[in-house]
Design an enzyme around this catalytic site. Structure first.
Site, short mmCIF file in Angstrom:
data_model
loop_
_atom_site.label_atom_id
_atom_site.label_comp_id
_atom_site.label_asym_id
_atom_site.label_seq_id
_atom_site.Cartn_x
_atom_site.Cartn_y
_atom_site.Cartn_z
N PRO A 1 -40.08 24.08 -32.71
CG PRO A 1 -38.63 23.48 -34.41
CD PRO A 1 -38.88 24.56 -33.40
CD GLU A 2 -42.16 22.58 -27.15
OE1 GLU A 2 -42.66 21.71 -26.41
OE2 GLU A 2 -41.93 23.74 -26.78
NE ARG B 1 -32.99 22.92 -23.84
CZ ARG B 1 -31.69 22.68 -23.99
NH1 ARG B 1 -30.80 23.56 -23.59
NH2 ARG B 1 -31.26 21.55 -24.51
CE LYS C 1 -38.24 18.92 -27.68
NZ LYS C 1 -37.59 20.08 -27.06
#
Length: 264
Positions: A2-3, A248, A51
């Protein structure tokens, strides 16, 4: 993963299914709001902010949800069987024609609509939102010129929406090594590319950056560790970037994205 494009697509689908309809049943399966009941309230809209998803009702209540790494909202007809394990369901919003079920949601909370800034006020301009301001995004990224661009580009306080996929893909397409200091990067060009990539995928959520939507062909570097670069044949590399808890994953091609002289 999901972005911002995935979240905006989810917001549009929830908005089309639920807005203007009365909630007949709700179930928030998180301890803090387990006893909350929104039944009888009418959904006004669902909007995306970076988001984050904000579902607002006529009682001035907002359901704030976030997918984190692998969450989703799915729509079912009443009585239809839900996909996935029941223990992964975190939220249910039922109306007469549709039941929205939130699976594996990382955040589920209720806030007053007039207090939404408490949960999304820290975000930078949304790449796909009405508040998008490329000049502000560039200014934000340039604020710390020594910071590696791969870290800065996914800092939602600077610009909201892009994550590891668009970070890795945009940096590859610009030929920029992820650890390049932001101060020496052509930030307007990079920000413009991120915008174009996300706009191209906002109606599908497929996150295709190569122009080829076939399975396994849609991305240049993301999730392709060890595979040959589609351009130069060099094996794609993967590493973690940033400091915990903001660390990340990053993917890049050492051939197409060489380290700049003097770069750590």
């Amino acid at each position: 993963m999901p972005e911002g494009d995935t979240v905006h697509l989810a917001a549009r689908r929830l908005d089309e299914a639920l807005s203007g309809r009365e909630l007949t049943r709700t179930d928030l399966r998180v301890p803090r709001f387990a006893t909350a009941d929104l039944a009888g309230q009418t959904v006004l809209e669902t909007v995306a902010r970076g988001k984050h998803l904000l579902t607002r009702t006529d009682a001035s209540v907002t359901l704030h949800t976030h997918f984190k790494m692998d969450g989703s909202w799915r729509l079912y007809r009443p009585g239809a069987r839900w996909h996935g394990p029941a223990h992964e369901v975190r939220a249910v919003l039922a109306t007469e024609p549709w039941v929205a079920v939130g699976h594996r949601l990382g955040i589920v909370e209720l806030v007053r609509t007039d207090a939404e800034d408490a949960v999304v006020g820290h975000l930078g301009p949304d790449v796909l939102g009405p508040d998008w301001d490329p000049d502000l995004a560039v200014s934000n990224l340039a604020r710390d010129p020594a910071r590696p661009i791969g870290e800065a580009l996914v800092d939602q306080r600077l610009l909201a929406g892009p994550g590891n996929v668009y970070k890795s893909e945009a940096l590859f397409l610009r030929g920029v090594h992820p650890w390049t200091p932001a101060g020496v990067v052509d930030l307007p060009a990079l920000v413009g590319l991120v915008k174009r990539l996300m706009e191209a995928n906002r109606e599908t959520g497929m996150q295709v950056t190569t122009g080829d939507p076939r399975r396994g062909h849609g991305r240049w570097v993301y999730a392709r560790t060890g595979d040959e670069c589609r351009r130069c044949g060099t094996p794609i590399r993967r590493a973690m970037q940033g400091d915990a808890p903001e660390e990340r994953v990053t993917y890049w091609c050492p051939g197409c994205q060489p380290e700049a002289r003097g770069e750590a």
